[in-house]
Design an enzyme around this catalytic site. Structure first.
Site, PDB file in Angstrom:
ATOM      1  N   ASP A   1       0.853  -1.200   0.000  1.00  0.00           N
ATOM      2  CA  ASP A   1       0.000   0.000   0.000  1.00  0.00           C
ATOM      3  C   ASP A   1       0.887   1.248   0.000  1.00  0.00           C
ATOM      4  OD1 ASP A   1      -2.521  -1.624   0.689  1.00  0.00           O
ATOM      5  OD2 ASP A   1      -1.166  -2.098   2.342  1.00  0.00           O
TER       6      ASP A   1
ATOM      7  N   ARG B   1       6.474 -10.483  -5.179  1.00  0.00           N
ATOM      8  CA  ARG B   1       5.171 -10.717  -4.548  1.00  0.00           C
ATOM      9  C   ARG B   1       4.288  -9.471  -4.680  1.00  0.00           C
ATOM     10  NH1 ARG B   1       6.881 -10.222   1.901  1.00  0.00           N
ATOM     11  NH2 ARG B   1       6.075  -8.105   2.147  1.00  0.00           N
ATOM     12  N   GLY B   2       3.081  -9.561  -4.092  1.00  0.00           N
ATOM     13  CA  GLY B   2       2.214  -8.385  -3.910  1.00  0.00           C
ATOM     14  C   GLY B   2       1.913  -7.663  -5.203  1.00  0.00           C
ATOM     15  N   GLU B   3       2.231  -6.389  -5.235  1.00  0.00           N
ATOM     16  CA  GLU B   3       1.894  -5.587  -6.417  1.00  0.00           C
ATOM     17  C   GLU B   3       3.105  -4.818  -6.964  1.00  0.00           C
ATOM     18  OE1 GLU B   3      -1.945  -3.822  -6.488  1.00  0.00           O
ATOM     19  OE2 GLU B   3      -1.270  -2.089  -7.635  1.00  0.00           O
ATOM     20  N   ASP B   4       3.756  -4.064  -6.101  1.00  0.00           N
ATOM     21  CA  ASP B   4       4.791  -3.180  -6.642  1.00  0.00           C
ATOM     22  C   ASP B   4       6.051  -3.944  -7.055  1.00  0.00           C
ATOM     23  OD1 ASP B   4       5.636  -0.443  -7.248  1.00  0.00           O
ATOM     24  OD2 ASP B   4       7.117  -0.759  -5.677  1.00  0.00           O
ATOM     25  N   SER B   5       6.519  -4.878  -6.229  1.00  0.00           N
ATOM     26  CA  SER B   5       7.726  -5.638  -6.619  1.00  0.00           C
ATOM     27  C   SER B   5       7.430  -6.498  -7.851  1.00  0.00           C
ATOM     28  CB  SER B   5       8.248  -6.493  -5.460  1.00  0.00           C
ATOM     29  OG  SER B   5       7.272  -7.414  -5.022  1.00  0.00           O
TER      30      SER B   5
ATOM     31  N   GLN C   1      13.367   2.090  -1.573  1.00  0.00           N
ATOM     32  CA  GLN C   1      12.622   1.774  -2.791  1.00  0.00           C
ATOM     33  C   GLN C   1      13.333   2.288  -4.048  1.00  0.00           C
ATOM     34  OE1 GLN C   1       8.814   3.718  -3.694  1.00  0.00           O
ATOM     35  NE2 GLN C   1       7.875   1.710  -3.629  1.00  0.00           N
TER      36      GLN C   1
ATOM     37  N   TYR D   1       5.944 -14.269   0.415  1.00  0.00           N
ATOM     38  CA  TYR D   1       5.320 -14.405   1.732  1.00  0.00           C
ATOM     39  C   TYR D   1       5.876 -15.639   2.420  1.00  0.00           C
ATOM     40  CZ  TYR D   1       2.346 -10.938  -0.386  1.00  0.00           C
ATOM     41  OH  TYR D   1       1.916  -9.796  -1.029  1.00  0.00           O
TER      42      TYR D   1
HETATM   43  O1  TRH Z   1       4.730  -6.053   0.639  1.00  0.00           O
HETATM   44  P1  TRH Z   1       3.752  -6.576  -0.329  1.00  0.00           P
HETATM   45  O2  TRH Z   1       3.294  -7.925  -0.144  1.00  0.00           O
HETATM   46  O3  TRH Z   1       2.555  -5.603  -0.352  1.00  0.00           O
HETATM   47  C1  TRH Z   1       1.201  -5.740  -0.585  1.00  0.00           C
HETATM   48  C2  TRH Z   1       0.414  -5.678   0.667  1.00  0.00           C
HETATM   49  O4  TRH Z   1       0.370  -6.959   1.241  1.00  0.00           O
HETATM   50  C3  TRH Z   1      -0.966  -5.196   0.359  1.00  0.00           C
HETATM   51  O5  TRH Z   1      -1.821  -5.252   1.456  1.00  0.00           O
HETATM   52  C4  TRH Z   1      -1.502  -5.976  -0.785  1.00  0.00           C
HETATM   53  O6  TRH Z   1      -2.736  -5.516  -1.079  1.00  0.00           O
HETATM   54  C5  TRH Z   1      -0.589  -5.767  -1.952  1.00  0.00           C
HETATM   55  O7  TRH Z   1       0.685  -6.276  -1.647  1.00  0.00           O
HETATM   56  C6  TRH Z   1      -1.065  -6.412  -3.209  1.00  0.00           C
HETATM   57  O8  TRH Z   1       4.365  -6.514  -1.828  1.00  0.00           O
HETATM   58  P2  TRH Z   1       4.725  -5.324  -2.810  1.00  0.00           P
HETATM   59  O9  TRH Z   1       3.485  -4.702  -3.367  1.00  0.00           O
HETATM   60  O10 TRH Z   1       5.659  -5.868  -3.766  1.00  0.00           O
HETATM   61  O11 TRH Z   1       5.456  -4.242  -1.912  1.00  0.00           O
HETATM   62  C7  TRH Z   1       6.786  -4.367  -1.529  1.00  0.00           C
HETATM   63  C8  TRH Z   1       7.459  -3.013  -1.601  1.00  0.00           C
HETATM   64  O12 TRH Z   1       8.735  -3.082  -0.992  1.00  0.00           O
HETATM   65  C9  TRH Z   1       7.669  -2.550  -3.033  1.00  0.00           C
HETATM   66  O13 TRH Z   1       7.402  -1.170  -3.135  1.00  0.00           O
HETATM   67  C10 TRH Z   1       9.161  -2.794  -3.265  1.00  0.00           C
HETATM   68  C11 TRH Z   1       9.688  -2.537  -1.893  1.00  0.00           C
HETATM   69  N1  TRH Z   1      11.005  -3.096  -1.556  1.00  0.00           N
HETATM   70  C12 TRH Z   1      12.046  -2.213  -1.296  1.00  0.00           C
HETATM   71  O14 TRH Z   1      11.867  -0.989  -1.387  1.00  0.00           O
HETATM   72  N2  TRH Z   1      13.257  -2.713  -0.923  1.00  0.00           N
HETATM   73  C13 TRH Z   1      13.497  -4.045  -0.853  1.00  0.00           C
HETATM   74  O15 TRH Z   1      14.629  -4.448  -0.534  1.00  0.00           O
HETATM   75  C14 TRH Z   1      12.423  -4.942  -1.160  1.00  0.00           C
HETATM   76  C15 TRH Z   1      12.660  -6.427  -1.114  1.00  0.00           C
HETATM   77  C16 TRH Z   1      11.196  -4.430  -1.500  1.00  0.00           C
END
Ligand code: TRH
Length: 376
Positions: A15, A270-274, A254, A193
């Site tokens: 988020d 995982r998730g959305e942004d990564s 990030q 996860y």
């Molecule tokens: O952390 P996530 O699983 O996030 C989410 C939440 O669970 C949310 O509630 C759900 O709705 C959504 O996913 C779909 O995964 P995500 O989206 O990949 O977010 C991780 C963030 O962390 C992303 O912006 C990349 C960042 N990141 C770094 O900045 N540095 C790092 O070393 C790593 C491994 C990740």
């Protein structure tokens, strides 16, 4: 345009991650005056070490970051009000929006999905039940019927320059205290996860025919599980077993995360942004999708794979699908990995083609700004 963005951290980093990236781009590339109201500063501080969790207001990368607590003071209403992931704009702010004539543009940014219905719901208006306000639903996605994906303007050129320069890559590895990997070693990042079948995957790598360097972000539940399996002390930075060398890397800011994905041969995300960043990295990847009630995530996963695997020869597509399924709990991850890695070259070419195809579409921030601009 003045934008006020609201973000509630439900769990993990997504988020905050999506919202922070978008806020920076709206300011940096679209010259928007952006305020980001976020209810959990410590999560944002994990993504950007410059965040001071004690401050009610601070300005970073041109964005005014405001802690969204119970004491929100509505001093002014922006031209565009963006709530992320249906986090509900606070009531006092809504009341003030309703009193303004004309009211601001009000948009809810939805979760990313590759499902077909997304294109039909994208940009649909929904009147508020009590106030004379209309909220528009804006969906990220993978085709021109949707709002697209987050992609900064210089991202792909930066990625290509990084990949093309041995010196830049050597410097990158040096920042992690590591040598540039030799040509036989495959580098893999592991971000998922805690539920996944990491044990079997590591075993496959330990006994595999090819040296694997596996990078795991520190201070995550997964990092601890891997440390237990590698039978090493907490706090150790790396451990080797058979063909596998695990390296625990600091969780990066990030803005420094992409090079980790660019420098690797395969990214588990995982998730959305990564997940989106791994696609722009244009290397093969596997997606650990955020688990949802009633297995709704399986439908989302299938919808993505139906798009992503197009153009790949049928047998390879089937094996790639099996890896995604196993990474999400169905089937043997070791078998899926072993069946796939000999075709690495084809997967790499496919990942590049997919990234090129997606890059032909306008990005999410520009789409959002254009949409809001037309409504103003
Ligand atoms: O952390 P996530 O699983 O996030 C989410 C939440 O669970 C949310 O509630 C759900 O709705 C959504 O996913 C779909 O995964 P995500 O989206 O990949 O977010 C991780 C963030 O962390 C992303 O912006 C990349 C960042 N990141 C770094 O900045 N540095 C790092 O070393 C790593 C491994 C990740």
């Amino acid at each position: 345009m003045r934008w006020d963005i609201f973000c509630r951290v439900v769990d993990n980093f997504g988020d905050a991650g999506v919202t922070w990236r978008l806020a920076r781009q709206l300011h940096g590339e679209l010259d928007a005056e952006v305020r980001l109201f976020i209810d959990h500063l410590p999560t944002l501080a994990r993504l950007d070490h410059r965040i001071d969790t004690e401050l009610a207001e601070q300005r970073l990368s041109g964005v005014k970051v405001c802690h969204w607590g119970n004491d929100l003071v509505v001093d002014r209403i922006a031209d565009v009000v963006l709530e992320t992931f249906a986090c509900d704009t606070p009531e006092p702010y809504l009341e003030a929006m309703a009193q303004q004539s004309p009211p601001p543009i009000w948009i809810n940014l939805e979760y990313l999905s590759a499902e077909d219905w997304v294109g039909r719901c994208h940009r649909l208006p929904s009147p508020h039940p009590r106030f004379p306000l209309i909220r528009y639903f804006f969906f990220p996605g993978f085709d021109d019927q949707t709002g697209g994906l987050l992609r900064e303007s210089g991202l792909l050129a930066e990625r290509d320059a990084f990949k093309a320069s041995l010196e830049t890559r050597q410097q990158f590895w040096a920042t992690l205290g590591l040598q540039h990997p030799d040509e036989h070693t495959k580098v893999v990042t592991l971000f998922g996860y805690d539920t996944m079948q990491v044990h079997d995957l590591l075993e496959a790598w330990v006994h595999g025919p090819q040296p694997i360097r596996c990078l795991i972000p520190k201070d995550t539940p997964l990092a601890q599980r891997v440390a237990q399996q590698m039978a090493c002390r907490a706090g150790l930075d790396h451990a080797s077993k058979g063909a596998l060398c695990v390296v625990w890397v600091p969780f990066r800011d990030q803005i420094d995360y992409d090079p980790l994905l660019w420098a690797s041969d395969f990214n588990f995300v995982r998730g959305e942004d990564s997940f989106v960043r791994a696609q722009w990295a244009a290397h093969p990847m596997a997606w650990h999708i955020y688990p949802q009630m009633g297995h709704a995530h399986q439908i989302k996963l299938k919808a993505f794979l139906d798009r992503y695997l197009q153009g790949l020869e049928a047998d390879l597509a089937r094996r790639y699908r099996a890896l995604f399924a196993a990474w999400n709990g169905e089937g043997s991850i070791a078998d899926a990995w072993n069946a796939l890695w000999p075709d690495w070259g084809k997967l790499e070419a496919h990942a590049q083609a997919w990234a090129r195809q997606q890059a032909d579409l306008p990005d999410l921030a520009h789409n959002l700004a254009e949409f809001a601009g037309k409504l103003l």
